[in-house]
Each structure stands twice: as C-alpha cells, then as structure tokens.
Design a protein around this motif. Structure first.
Motif, PDB file in Angstrom:
ATOM      1  N   LEU A 223      10.005   8.172  -7.669  1.00 60.79           N
ATOM      2  CA  LEU A 223      11.402   7.966  -8.063  1.00 60.79           C
ATOM      3  C   LEU A 223      12.256   9.180  -7.702  1.00 60.79           C
ATOM      4  N   ASP A 224      11.655  10.362  -7.724  1.00 59.18           N
ATOM      5  CA  ASP A 224      12.398  11.602  -7.449  1.00 59.18           C
ATOM      6  C   ASP A 224      13.055  11.592  -6.067  1.00 59.18           C
ATOM      7  N   VAL A 225      12.441  10.857  -5.132  1.00 60.86           N
ATOM      8  CA  VAL A 225      12.939  10.852  -3.750  1.00 60.86           C
ATOM      9  C   VAL A 225      14.356  10.257  -3.651  1.00 60.86           C
TER      10      VAL A 225
ATOM     11  N   GLY B 185      -3.258   6.822  -5.425  1.00 58.57           N
ATOM     12  CA  GLY B 185      -4.151   7.979  -5.491  1.00 58.57           C
ATOM     13  C   GLY B 185      -3.714   8.939  -6.579  1.00 58.57           C
ATOM     14  N   LYS B 186      -2.422   9.202  -6.624  1.00 58.06           N
ATOM     15  CA  LYS B 186      -1.886  10.123  -7.623  1.00 58.06           C
ATOM     16  C   LYS B 186      -2.071   9.552  -9.036  1.00 58.06           C
ATOM     17  N   ILE B 187      -1.784   8.250  -9.196  1.00 57.63           N
ATOM     18  CA  ILE B 187      -1.932   7.632 -10.523  1.00 57.63           C
ATOM     19  C   ILE B 187      -3.405   7.632 -10.937  1.00 57.63           C
TER      20      ILE B 187
ATOM     21  N   VAL C 280       6.290   6.493 -15.247  1.00 61.35           N
ATOM     22  CA  VAL C 280       7.245   6.817 -14.183  1.00 61.35           C
ATOM     23  C   VAL C 280       6.770   8.114 -13.544  1.00 61.35           C
ATOM     24  N   SER C 281       6.591   8.092 -12.232  1.00 61.46           N
ATOM     25  CA  SER C 281       6.099   9.282 -11.539  1.00 61.46           C
ATOM     26  C   SER C 281       7.257   9.951 -10.813  1.00 61.46           C
ATOM     27  N   ASN C 282       7.484  11.228 -11.130  1.00 60.25           N
ATOM     28  CA  ASN C 282       8.624  11.929 -10.515  1.00 60.25           C
ATOM     29  C   ASN C 282       8.184  13.175  -9.754  1.00 60.25           C
ATOM     30  N   GLY C 283       7.069  13.048  -9.062  1.00 63.79           N
ATOM     31  CA  GLY C 283       6.572  14.144  -8.225  1.00 63.79           C
ATOM     32  C   GLY C 283       5.122  13.869  -7.862  1.00 63.79           C
ATOM     33  N   PRO C 284       4.619  14.476  -6.786  1.00 61.16           N
ATOM     34  CA  PRO C 284       3.263  14.166  -6.343  1.00 61.16           C
ATOM     35  C   PRO C 284       2.144  14.748  -7.217  1.00 61.16           C
ATOM     36  N   GLY C 285       2.448  15.746  -8.007  1.00 64.84           N
ATOM     37  CA  GLY C 285       1.402  16.430  -8.803  1.00 64.84           C
ATOM     38  C   GLY C 285       0.869  15.572  -9.938  1.00 64.84           C
TER      39      GLY C 285
ATOM     40  N   ALA D 247      -7.532   3.110   5.113  1.00 65.08           N
ATOM     41  CA  ALA D 247      -6.334   3.572   4.423  1.00 65.08           C
ATOM     42  C   ALA D 247      -6.710   4.851   3.705  1.00 65.08           C
ATOM     43  N   GLY D 248      -5.726   5.501   3.139  1.00 67.16           N
ATOM     44  CA  GLY D 248      -6.075   6.756   2.469  1.00 67.16           C
ATOM     45  C   GLY D 248      -5.228   6.988   1.253  1.00 67.16           C
ATOM     46  N   HIS D 249      -5.795   7.674   0.298  1.00 67.88           N
ATOM     47  CA  HIS D 249      -5.016   8.134  -0.852  1.00 67.88           C
ATOM     48  C   HIS D 249      -4.717   9.605  -0.641  1.00 67.88           C
TER      49      HIS D 249
ATOM     50  N   GLY E  77       1.651   7.709   7.647  1.00 62.48           N
ATOM     51  CA  GLY E  77       0.361   7.211   7.174  1.00 62.48           C
ATOM     52  C   GLY E  77      -0.647   8.321   6.896  1.00 62.48           C
ATOM     53  N   ALA E  78      -1.358   8.209   5.741  1.00 62.21           N
ATOM     54  CA  ALA E  78      -2.350   9.223   5.358  1.00 62.21           C
ATOM     55  C   ALA E  78      -3.549   9.215   6.309  1.00 62.21           C
ATOM     56  N   THR E  79      -3.883   8.033   6.833  1.00 60.97           N
ATOM     57  CA  THR E  79      -5.034   7.937   7.732  1.00 60.97           C
ATOM     58  C   THR E  79      -4.616   8.071   9.184  1.00 60.97           C
TER      59      THR E  79
ATOM     60  N   GLY F 250       0.840  -1.194   0.000  1.00 62.02           N
ATOM     61  CA  GLY F 250       0.000   0.000   0.000  1.00 62.02           C
ATOM     62  C   GLY F 250       0.871   1.238   0.000  1.00 62.02           C
ATOM     63  N   ASP F 251       0.236   2.399  -0.094  1.00 62.36           N
ATOM     64  CA  ASP F 251       0.956   3.687  -0.125  1.00 62.36           C
ATOM     65  C   ASP F 251       1.938   3.776  -1.288  1.00 62.36           C
ATOM     66  N   GLU F 252       1.621   3.109  -2.373  1.00 60.57           N
ATOM     67  CA  GLU F 252       2.531   3.125  -3.522  1.00 60.57           C
ATOM     68  C   GLU F 252       2.361   4.389  -4.357  1.00 60.57           C
ATOM     69  N   GLY F 253       1.304   5.131  -4.061  1.00 63.64           N
ATOM     70  CA  GLY F 253       1.011   6.323  -4.875  1.00 63.64           C
ATOM     71  C   GLY F 253      -0.153   6.083  -5.820  1.00 63.64           C
TER      72      GLY F 253
HETATM   73  P1  GDP Z   1      -1.757   5.388  -2.056  1.00 65.41           P
HETATM   74  O1  GDP Z   1      -2.474   4.887  -0.865  1.00 65.41           O
HETATM   75  O2  GDP Z   1      -1.173   4.268  -2.875  1.00 65.41           O
HETATM   76  O3  GDP Z   1      -2.553   6.333  -2.874  1.00 65.41           O
HETATM   77  O4  GDP Z   1      -0.479   6.179  -1.544  1.00 65.41           O
HETATM   78  P2  GDP Z   1      -0.417   7.426  -0.563  1.00 65.41           P
HETATM   79  O5  GDP Z   1      -1.200   8.499  -1.146  1.00 65.41           O
HETATM   80  O6  GDP Z   1      -0.669   7.051   0.834  1.00 65.41           O
HETATM   81  O7  GDP Z   1       1.134   7.725  -0.586  1.00 65.41           O
HETATM   82  C1  GDP Z   1       1.766   8.237  -1.629  1.00 65.41           C
HETATM   83  C2  GDP Z   1       2.429   9.531  -1.202  1.00 65.41           C
HETATM   84  O8  GDP Z   1       3.403   9.846  -2.125  1.00 65.41           O
HETATM   85  C3  GDP Z   1       1.490  10.732  -1.195  1.00 65.41           C
HETATM   86  O9  GDP Z   1       1.924  11.646  -0.238  1.00 65.41           O
HETATM   87  C4  GDP Z   1       1.640  11.290  -2.599  1.00 65.41           C
HETATM   88  O10 GDP Z   1       1.348  12.675  -2.710  1.00 65.41           O
HETATM   89  C5  GDP Z   1       3.090  11.053  -2.820  1.00 65.41           C
HETATM   90  N1  GDP Z   1       3.472  10.794  -4.202  1.00 65.41           N
HETATM   91  C6  GDP Z   1       2.842  10.070  -5.164  1.00 65.41           C
HETATM   92  N2  GDP Z   1       3.595   9.986  -6.260  1.00 65.41           N
HETATM   93  C7  GDP Z   1       4.744  10.672  -5.981  1.00 65.41           C
HETATM   94  C8  GDP Z   1       5.956  10.914  -6.706  1.00 65.41           C
HETATM   95  O11 GDP Z   1       6.142  10.474  -7.831  1.00 65.41           O
HETATM   96  N3  GDP Z   1       6.908  11.639  -6.069  1.00 65.41           N
HETATM   97  C9  GDP Z   1       6.770  12.124  -4.792  1.00 65.41           C
HETATM   98  N4  GDP Z   1       7.750  12.824  -4.256  1.00 65.41           N
HETATM   99  N5  GDP Z   1       5.649  11.893  -4.072  1.00 65.41           N
HETATM  100  C10 GDP Z   1       4.672  11.179  -4.664  1.00 65.41           C
END
Ligand code: GDP
Length: 430
Positions: free
Chosen positions: A333-335, A16-18, A412-417, A38-40, A299-301, A11-14
């Motif tokens: 990946l940016d991290v 929500g962003k995808i 490939v995700s290189n930032g949260p936006g 859990a939370g996105h 954790g988001a939640t 979990g928490d793989e990102g």
């Molecule tokens: P989910 O449960 O899989 O949706 O994951 P979460 O939302 O709990 O955790 C992902 C965290 O990584 C969030 O804080 C996102 O804003 C952040 N995030 C997602 N993709 C990226 C990325 O490519 N780069 C960075 N720096 N942060 C990201």
C-alpha cells in the motif's frame, strides 16, 4: 492449526513477506504446489532473498520446512538454494522433502525450451523451468517419484520407457539430440544421493504435527488467476494455486485448513501473457512499475518487467472467493503514496453490459474496465504501525476495496520488511 497463505490475483502479491511474517508464530511451513517457476522475495536481517523452491520458513531456526508431494521438485535447485542461504550466513534450514513428490528432470526443462522455440511468437510465456512438461508427465503417469529413486528395477524400466516416448518427439518434432537410458539413470542416481538426507514421509509427519496442535503454514505460489481450472486458462500454471489444493499437495485433511490468508496487492501486476483488464500502459505504467514492490516490479525469478495496472475489484473478489479467504492481507500500500487520485476497477463492461462477476476467458478478452477514482493520501505511510494512524484517505481506500471485494482485510502491509504490518479489526469479520 493449519493456515494457508495464497494469492488472490496473478501472483507477486507479496505472499513471501506475509508468510515470513506469519512464520514467526509457526512450527512448520509447507510448499504444496508449483515449482521453481516463480519466486518469493523476502527481506530480513540476513539480506534480500528470492526463494524459488524452498519454503519461506527457512530463515527461522525453530521451523521445519516441508516440500510437499504436490510440488514440482527440482532437486539441484533446492540444494543450490540451501547452499546460497548458508553462504549468506543463514543457519542450515530444517528441511523435509516428500517421498511422494515427483522430480523435475533435465528433459522437462529442455522440452519446455524446445516448445517455446517451436511456438516462437505464439508462446505461453513460459519461464522454461520445465513445469508444464513435468505436470503433463505426472498425470500421464510417467513421472519419477522420489520414493522410486531407491528401486533400480523401476528406474531402469521407466528410463527405457521415457527414452522411447520422448525420443519420438525429440527426433521428429524438435530435431534435437536424443535421450539415452544411461544418461537418465546417471541423472537419477545423482538426485538420489543429493536428496537422501531430506526425503521423508511428510504426510505422516504433518498428520502427527496436526494431532500435537502445531501451527502449520501452507505457502501458495502464484494466485487464483493462474489456477488451471479457475484462472485465465490457458495462460495459467500447471498446478492448482488454490488453498483447497493445499490439502492434496501437502497430504492433510481438507478440514484441517481453518484459516486462508489471501494476499492481494493494493494495485495489480502480472508477469507473462494473459488477460489483465485493469492493465495500464505508457508513462502512467512506467511510474507505477518503477515505484512498485521493493525496488520496482520486475520478476523475482525472471527479472522480466511486470505488467502493471490499478486494483481490480472484480478479479480480486473472485480471487478471494475461490481461495475461500478468511482474511485478506492487503499489501504494498505504501507504494501508492505518490498519487493524488487512485483509479480502481469496480466493474467490467462486456458487450455494452456492466458486470461485477468474473467471466471465463473468452468473455474476459472483451472486458473493459469501469473505473472509479478515489482520492490519494499523497504521503509516505511506511513506519506507521496502527490502523488509526494511517491518513484518512488511505483508510478510505482500504475500506472501499474491502466493501467491493466482500472479504475482511485484517492485515495491511506498508513496507517489505517483516515487521511492516498493521493488523486491523474488520467489520466483515465476526
Ligand atoms: P510473492 O510471489 O507473492 O511472494 O511476491 P514477490 O515477492 O514476488 O513480490 C512482492 C514484492 O513486493 C517483493 O519485492 C517484496 O519485498 C515486496 N513487498 C512485499 N510487501 C510489501 C509492502 O508492503 N510494501 C512494499 N513497498 N514492498 C513490499
């Protein structure tokens, strides 16, 4: 076209962003399992939001959001999330809730807390959202289905039965206040009033949408490692986290799901207890945790610090396989830009033997990581929009992991936006 967005790991793989990124081209976003445990995290023009129950399409006005029958439905929380969005300036989302979804009752949440209290130090690390007691009751056939809220006879009969069953445990095991039929009915009537504008036959809605050629996104919660059958049992969640379950939890044909975007983070993290072979500790872990995600791995939640580790190719390959990955989205990946060298777990050593097959939990407990160190790229990669522009060592890292897991990394995700995403042709995809 139906596509699922699911997690390969803990979990928490990102996801929500995808999902938020892919939702731009979607007509419908569906939650099909899990609950508010859990939370996105989604970052967009309205701000930063942690969604626990609402589907990630709620920020797009042209999207219908569906809470499917497979979800553990906490009605007051759903409405609270809707209200939070509206007060942050987001237009009221289009939301449908399955009339076959079952309801998380306040006693489910209490039982979760009481059981954690009883187990004390030996607890499962539950988020106390009532998820395990809820799914236990669902499969014991004593849950409340949304459709039943309009049938007084059923409600009354069931409320009585619940009191009989639950009060035995409340009195003799937990020594806590008892339930009354009146309070249960009052709670249920309250839920009926809250949910009336949203309740619908969502399976038929989705059936029609599929026929009309609409684009539907199924949004998974947690990841393969938390699946009750294929994950690290018993440190798992109570509903299936796999794309295959999307068909059941949304009420659509399994063959309708033609794309399974499996999200995997460029390093590992996990919340709560359970096997985690590539976990790291001490200063090395603190640095990664504080730099990780978007503002640290917490954790988001729950706000709990997440356990962190390096990328685990064994777990991820298995995770992608069980999801049936057609595409891998490689995130955060940016991290890793601060590292000169990046360790990757390429195999497990169990009883002196190396394996790349992910084992059952008993063997997993004995597994030691086999590391390979890859050169880092030592710079910030945010803002880059094409694969070719990524530093060579960064591309090598991606390509090495793709080869190890055997599934095509196409994003490939290189930032949260939402727009911080690089699409890529994979040699594994034909
Ligand atoms: P989910 O449960 O899989 O949706 O994951 P979460 O939302 O709990 O955790 C992902 C965290 O990584 C969030 O804080 C996102 O804003 C952040 N995030 C997602 N993709 C990226 C990325 O490519 N780069 C960075 N720096 N942060 C990201």
């Amino acid at each position: 076209m139906v596509q699922a967005v699911v997690g390969a790991n803990w979990g928490d793989e990102g996801k929500g962003k995808i999902t938020d990124t892919l939702a731009e081209k979607a007509d419908i976003v569906v939650r099909f399992q899990g609950g508010a445990n859990a939370g996105h995290t989604i970052v967009n023009k309205y701000g930063k939001f942690a969604l626990h129950t609402l589907p990630s399409g709620v920020f797009h006005q042209n999207i219908t959001n569906v809470i499917g029958n497979g979800v553990a439905l906490n009605i007051p929380l759903v409405l609270k999330e809707v209200n939070e969005l509206v007060s942050a300036g987001v237009p009221a989302p289009k939301l449908l809730i399955s009339d076959r979804a079952q309801i998380v009752m306040s006693y489910h949440i209490l039982f979760d807390a009481y059981e954690e209290e009883r187990l004390a130090g030996k607890s499962y690390g539950s988020t106390k959202s009532g998820i395990a007691p809820f799914y236990s009751d669902k499969y014991a056939k004593i849950g409340f289905q949304v459709s039943e809220l309009w049938d007084e006879e059923i409600l009354s009969e069931k409320a009585e039965k619940i009191c009989t069953l639950k009060n035995v445990m409340l009195e003799h095991l937990y020594h806590k206040p008892l339930l009354t039929k009146e309070s249960l009915l009052e709670e249920l009537h309250g839920y009926r009033d809250m949910i009336t504008p949203y309740a619908a036959d969502t399976a038929t809605f989705l059936e029609n949408a599929i026929r009309e050629g609409k684009t539907i996104l199924l949004e998974g919660q947690l990841g393969t490692m938390k699946d009750p059958d294929h994950g690290i049992y018993p440190m798992v969640t109570s509903s299936s986290t796999l794309a295959g379950y999307g068909a059941i939890g949304a009420g659509i044909p399994p063959y309708a799901i033609t794309k399974v975007v499996t999200v995997s983070k460029a390093y590992s993290s996990a919340v709560g207890a359970g096997e985690f072979v590539s976990e790291i500790f001490g200063e090395e872990a603190d640095t990664l945790r504080n730099r990780g995600g978007d503002g640290g791995e917490f954790g988001a939640t729950t706000g709990r610090p997440r356990r962190v580790g390096w990328y685990d190719c064994v777990a991820s390959r298995y995770g992608c396989r069980l999801q049936g990955a057609t595409d891998v989205a490689f995130t955060v990946l940016d991290v890793l830009g601060y590292l000169d060298e990046i360790p990757v777990c390429v195999a497990y050593e169990i009883d002196g033997k190396q394996t790349t097959d992910f084992p059952t939990t008993a063997l997993l407990k004995k597994a030691k990581p086999v590391w390979k160190k890859l050169p880092g790229w030592g710079c910030q990669i945010r803002g880059i929009r094409t694969y070719e522009e990524l530093p060579e060592n960064c591309r090598r890292y991606i390509e090495f992991i793709e080869q190890q897991i055997g599934y095509p990394i196409t994003m490939v995700s290189n930032g949260p936006g939402r727009d911080e995403i690089i699409y890529r042709e994979s040699p594994l995809k034909n």
